[in-house]
Design a protein around this motif. Structure first.
Motif, PDB file in Angstrom:
ATOM      1  N   TYR A 142      49.916  43.109  37.967  1.00 52.66           N
ATOM      2  CA  TYR A 142      49.144  42.953  36.731  1.00 52.66           C
ATOM      3  C   TYR A 142      49.136  41.486  36.307  1.00 52.66           C
ATOM      4  O   TYR A 142      50.193  40.850  36.217  1.00 52.66           O
ATOM      5  CB  TYR A 142      49.755  43.824  35.639  1.00 52.66           C
ATOM      6  N   GLU A 190      47.316  38.722  33.399  1.00 49.71           N
ATOM      7  CA  GLU A 190      46.665  38.689  32.091  1.00 49.71           C
ATOM      8  C   GLU A 190      46.384  37.254  31.693  1.00 49.71           C
ATOM      9  O   GLU A 190      47.260  36.375  31.792  1.00 49.71           O
ATOM     10  CB  GLU A 190      47.554  39.373  31.050  1.00 49.71           C
ATOM     11  N   THR A 191      45.136  37.015  31.290  1.00 48.99           N
ATOM     12  CA  THR A 191      44.742  35.700  30.786  1.00 48.99           C
ATOM     13  C   THR A 191      44.247  35.860  29.359  1.00 48.99           C
ATOM     14  O   THR A 191      44.234  36.966  28.813  1.00 48.99           O
ATOM     15  CB  THR A 191      43.632  35.089  31.676  1.00 48.99           C
ATOM     16  N   ASP A 228      41.263  35.704  28.436  1.00 52.91           N
ATOM     17  CA  ASP A 228      39.961  36.367  28.396  1.00 52.91           C
ATOM     18  C   ASP A 228      39.984  37.783  28.969  1.00 52.91           C
ATOM     19  O   ASP A 228      39.183  38.627  28.555  1.00 52.91           O
ATOM     20  CB  ASP A 228      38.928  35.533  29.171  1.00 52.91           C
ATOM     21  N   GLU A 229      40.828  38.031  29.939  1.00 58.17           N
ATOM     22  CA  GLU A 229      40.788  39.330  30.612  1.00 58.17           C
ATOM     23  C   GLU A 229      42.164  39.684  31.180  1.00 58.17           C
ATOM     24  O   GLU A 229      43.061  38.844  31.254  1.00 58.17           O
ATOM     25  CB  GLU A 229      39.755  39.309  31.746  1.00 58.17           C
ATOM     26  N   SER A 230      42.266  40.962  31.588  1.00 55.73           N
ATOM     27  CA  SER A 230      43.461  41.444  32.287  1.00 55.73           C
ATOM     28  C   SER A 230      42.997  42.253  33.485  1.00 55.73           C
ATOM     29  O   SER A 230      41.971  42.943  33.429  1.00 55.73           O
ATOM     30  CB  SER A 230      44.324  42.307  31.351  1.00 55.73           C
ATOM     31  N   TYR A 231      43.757  42.199  34.579  1.00 57.20           N
ATOM     32  CA  TYR A 231      43.341  42.866  35.815  1.00 57.20           C
ATOM     33  C   TYR A 231      44.552  43.051  36.723  1.00 57.20           C
ATOM     34  O   TYR A 231      45.624  42.459  36.498  1.00 57.20           O
ATOM     35  CB  TYR A 231      42.259  42.052  36.532  1.00 57.20           C
ATOM     36  N   GLN A 270      45.729  42.371  40.459  1.00 55.16           N
ATOM     37  CA  GLN A 270      45.417  41.529  41.611  1.00 55.16           C
ATOM     38  C   GLN A 270      46.227  42.009  42.812  1.00 55.16           C
ATOM     39  O   GLN A 270      47.433  42.236  42.710  1.00 55.16           O
ATOM     40  CB  GLN A 270      45.761  40.067  41.298  1.00 55.16           C
ATOM     41  N   GLN A 301      40.517  42.622  43.150  1.00 55.55           N
ATOM     42  CA  GLN A 301      40.896  42.734  41.751  1.00 55.55           C
ATOM     43  C   GLN A 301      40.416  44.079  41.227  1.00 55.55           C
ATOM     44  O   GLN A 301      39.307  44.509  41.531  1.00 55.55           O
ATOM     45  CB  GLN A 301      40.274  41.607  40.920  1.00 55.55           C
ATOM     46  N   SER A 306      40.344  46.429  37.588  1.00 52.98           N
ATOM     47  CA  SER A 306      40.583  46.473  36.143  1.00 52.98           C
ATOM     48  C   SER A 306      41.426  47.698  35.809  1.00 52.98           C
ATOM     49  O   SER A 306      41.282  48.758  36.450  1.00 52.98           O
ATOM     50  CB  SER A 306      39.260  46.540  35.380  1.00 52.98           C
ATOM     51  N   ASP A 319      40.252  51.515  36.284  1.00 59.68           N
ATOM     52  CA  ASP A 319      39.230  51.689  37.315  1.00 59.68           C
ATOM     53  C   ASP A 319      39.863  52.201  38.604  1.00 59.68           C
ATOM     54  O   ASP A 319      40.859  51.631  39.084  1.00 59.68           O
ATOM     55  CB  ASP A 319      38.514  50.359  37.602  1.00 59.68           C
TER      56      ASP A 319
END
Length: 601
Positions: free
Chosen positions: A293, A295-296, A298-301, A303, A319, A321, A324
Motif C-alpha cells: 500500500y 499513499e500520496t 493525491d491518491e492511494s493505491y 503497488q 497498480q 486501487s 478494485d
C-alpha cells in the motif's frame, strides 16, 4: 450380546461326542445281538434271534455306512433298541425282567446328548406294550407280553407311567447335557474369537509401535472393545501425526521467512523479492506477487512490489486501487480470499510447456493487528490444504512486521537527518527551555503547596463531623465519608454506584420537583437548604447543608458535592415546641370561652 452358533459350529461341537457314542452303540448293538443268541438257548428261539436281531444290526450298520454325514442312523438305532427289547421279551416268553432293556436302551441314548432320540424308542415301547398286551389277553398264545396270567388296567397304567418317567428323565438328561455342550461350545467359540482378536490386536499394536499408522485394521467382532480402542487410538495418533507434520511445516516455513527477514534488513526491494521468492518456493506455489500500500497527497493505491514464478523472478509493474479486483477487495476487507474457480483470463501461468490457468487463487492481507500494509497473491495448480493456508497467513503477519520495520527504519533515517539539521536550532533554544523548566518547577511547587492545603482542608472537614457525599451529574453516588454513611445507616459499598433517590421517599423521587432539583444541579446551580431524607431503615432524618458544584478547569460542572449536618434533633424540638404552642393557644381560647360564660351568667 448373545452369541449364536452356526450349524457347522454345532456339528463340530458334537463331533467328538457322536464319534465316541457311535463306537459305544456299535458295541452295544453287537452285544444285544449276542445276548439274543444267548436267550435263544432257553426256548429254542434261534430263528427269531438270527432274523430279527440280525436284521436290526444290519439295518443300523447299513444306514450308518450309506449316510455317513447324516444322523439318521441314530434314530434307527433308537428304534432298534425298542425292537431288541421286544425281541428279548418274546424270546423269554414274557419274562418281566426283559422289560428293563427298554430302559437300558434309553440310558445308552443319553450319550448322544439328543433328547429327540428317545422318541422312536418311546413310540415302539408304547406300541409294543399296547399291542402285545391286547393280543396276549385276547387269547393269542404265541404272543408274549408278560408271564402274568392277567394284568389289569391299573397295573398296566402304573407300568406305562413308570416307563414314561424313566424315559422322560433320560430325555431330560440328554437335553441338559446338550445345553451344557452348546454352552461349552459357545464359550470355546468366544474364547477362540477373543484369542484371535488378541493376536490381531497385538499385531496391530506392534505395527503402530513401529510407526506404521496407515496399516489397515477392521474390528471383526462388535464385542472386541480393545480392538475398537486400538482403532480409535490409531485414528487419534494418525490425526496427531498429521497435525504434527502440519505444525512442523508451518514452523519450518515461518523460520525460513524469519531468516530471509534477518538477512535483508538494508535493502527494501531485496527484502520484497526474497520474501515472495521464499514464500512461493517453500509452499510449492506456482506463482506469487506482493502488493504494498502506497499513499500520496493525491491518491492511494496498491503497488506490486515483487512477483515470482516458481524458478524465476518476473519484472512486472501494476497498480491496483483499494477495492478494485480481488487484490483491492482483500485489502479493504482485511480477510483472506480463496477461490477454486478462477475467472477466465484472470491469471495464466507460463512454463516451457505452454500456458495454463491455475486451479486456485489465494489472497492474504499483509497486516498486523492494527495496520494493513499490502496483499500477497498466490496461484497454484493444486488445491491448498488448511495448514498451507495457515502458513501463508502467519507468514503474512511476519512479512507485515518486517515491512513496517523496514519503513520505520527508513523513516527514522530520514528523521535522523532532519534532526541533525535542527540540532543547532535546539541548542539555541536551550536557554529558553531552561527558563521554562525553572518556571515549571516553581509552578509544580505551588501546585504541591495547594495540594497539601486541599488535603488539610479535606481532613479538617472529616474531623469536624460534617457529612459529605459526592455524586455524578446524573445523581449516581461516587463516594461518601464515614459521617454520611453512619448518618444514613448504610455502608459505602451499599450505596456506591446507586442513585441519590435511595435517600428520598418514593413520592418525592417520582415528582417533577425532584427532577428539577437535579436539572438545576447539572446546570451548575447550587442548592443550599434544609432537606428531609430517609435512612436505610426508612426513618426520616433532617439535614442542613448545600449541594455544591465541582467544576473542571474550564468551569464546566463536573460533579456535585454535598456537605451537610444532622438537624433531626433540632427539628424534633421545633416540632415539639410547635405542638406545645398549639396546645397553649387552644387552652387560652378554652379559658376565654369559660370566662365569658361565667360573666353572662
Amino acid at each position: 450380546m448373545a452369541v449364536k452358533l452356526s450349524d457347522q459350529e454345532i456339528e463340530q461341537a458334537f463331533y467328538d461326542i457322536n464319534r465316541s457314542s457311535n463306537r459305544l452303540i456299535a458295541v452295544a448293538i453287537c452285544l444285544y445281538f449276542v445276548f439274543g443268541l444267548f436267550l435263544a438257548l432257553f426256548y429254542n428261539t434261534f430263528q427269531i434271534a438270527l432274523v430279527a436281531g440280525g436284521s436290526c444290526m444290519l439295518a443300523y450298520f447299513a444306514v450308518r455306512a450309506m449316510l455317513p454325514d447324516s444322523n439318521l442312523h441314530q434314530y434307527v438305532m433308537s428304534a432298534i433298541f425298542g425292537i431288541f427289547s421286544a425281541q428279548f421279551i418274546y424270546q423269554m416268553h414274557g419274562l418281566f425282567e426283559m422289560h428293563f432293556f427298554f430302559f437300558v436302551g434309553s440310558t445308552l441314548l443319553i450319550t448322544f446328548r439328543n433328547w429327540k432320540l428317545i422318541i422312536p424308542l418311546l413310540l415302539i415301547t408304547v406300541i409294543h406294550h399296547a399291542t402285545f398286551a391286547w393280543l396276549q389277553y385276547n387269547g393269542m398264545k404265541e404272543i408274549y407280553f408278560t408271564q402274568l396270567a392277567y394284568m389289569d388296567l391299573q397295573a398296566f397304567l402304573f407300568h406305562a407311567f413308570l416307563a414314561a418317567v424313566i424315559m422322560g428323565i433320560c430325555g431330560y438328561w440328554a437335553y441338559d447335557l446338550e445345553r451344557s455342550t452348546l454352552r461349552d461350545a459357545i464359550n470355546n467359540n468366544v474364547l477362540a474369537r477373543q484369542l484371535a482378536n488378541v493376536k490381531t490386536n497385538i499385531a496391530f499394536a506392534e505395527q503402530m509401535s513401529k510407526g506404521n499408522l496407515t496399516v489397515d485394521y477392521q474390528v471383526m467382532d462388535d464385542t472386541d472393545e480393545l480392538g475398537k480402542s486400538l482403532l480409535v487410538m490409531q485414528q487419534n495418533l494418525r490425526s496427531a501425526n498429521e497435525r504434527e507434520t502440519e505444525e512442523k511445516f508451518i514452523t519450518t516455513g515461518i523460520n525460513a521467512i524469519s531468516d530471509i527477514i534477518r538477512q535483508n534488513t538494508t535493502d527494501a526491494q531485496s527484502l520484497h523479492d526474497e520474501l515472495i521468492k521464499g514464500l512461493v518456493k517453500y509452499g510449492r506455489f506456482n506463482q506469487g506477487a506482493l502488493f504494498l500500500y502506497e499513499e500520496t497527497a493525491d491518491e492511494s493505491y496498491l503497488q506490486m512490489a515483487a512477483c515470482y514464478v516458481y524458478g524465476r523472478k518476473k519484472h512486472l509493474k501494476m497498480q491496483v486501487s483499494p477495492g478494485d479486483g480481488l487484490v483491492g477487495q482483500c485489502f479493504l476487507e482485511r480477510d483472506p480470499i480463496y477461490i477454486t474457480t478462477v475467472p477466465a483470463g484472470y491469471i495464466r501461468i507460463t512454463s516451457g510447456l505452454g500456458e495454463a490457468t491455475p486451479s486456485c487463487i489465494f489472497l492474504v492481507p499483509v497486516k498486523t493487528r492494527d495496520e494493513v500494509v499490502g496483499v500477497i497473491e498466490l496461484a497454484s495448480f493444486s488445491k491448498l490444504k488448511e495448514h498451507e493456508k495457515e502458513f501463508v497467513q502467519k507468514a503474512a503477519e511476519n512479512i507485515a512486521s518486517a515491512i513496517i520495520s523496514s519503513r520505520t527504519t527508513t523513516r527514522i533515517q530520514k528523521l535522523l537527518a532532519e534532526s541533525q539539521q535542527r540540532t543547532e536550532e535546539l541548542r539555541s533554544q536551550e536557554e529558553e527551555m531552561r527558563q521554562n523548566m525553572e518556571e515549571l518547577t516553581a509552578t509544580q511547587e505551588e501546585m504541591r503547596r495547594k495540594s497539601v492545603e486541599a488535603e488539610n482542608h479535606f481532613n479538617a472537614i472529616e474531623e469536624s463531623g460534617i457529612a459529605s457525599i459526592e455524586f455524578d451529574l446524573d445523581g449516581t453516588i461516587v463516594t461518601a465519608n464515614r459521617h454520611f454513611t453512619e448518618l444514613m445507616g448504610y455502608r459505602l459499598d451499599e450505596i456506591k454506584g446507586k442513585h441519590h433517590r435511595i435517600f428520598v421517599d418514593k413520592v418525592l423521587a417520582a415528582s417533577q420537583e425532584y427532577a428539577d432539583f437535579w436539572s438545576n444541579l447539572r446546570q451548575g446551580i447550587a442548592r443550599p437548604g434544609e432537606y428531609k431524607r430517609v435512612t436505610k431503615t426508612g426513618a426520616p432524618v433532617f439535614i442542613k447543608g448545600s449541594y455544591s458544584i465541582i467544576r473542571d478547569t474550564n468551569g464546566k460542572p463536573l460533579r456535585v458535592l454535598k456537605l451537610a449536618s444532622d438537624i433531626t434533633a433540632l427539628k424534633k424540638k421545633e416540632q415539639d415546641l410547635e405542638v406545645a404552642r398549639t396546645l397553649l393557644e387552644k387552652s387560652k381560647q378554652s379559658h376565654a370561652v369559660m370566662d365569658g360564660a361565667a360573666v353572662t351568667s
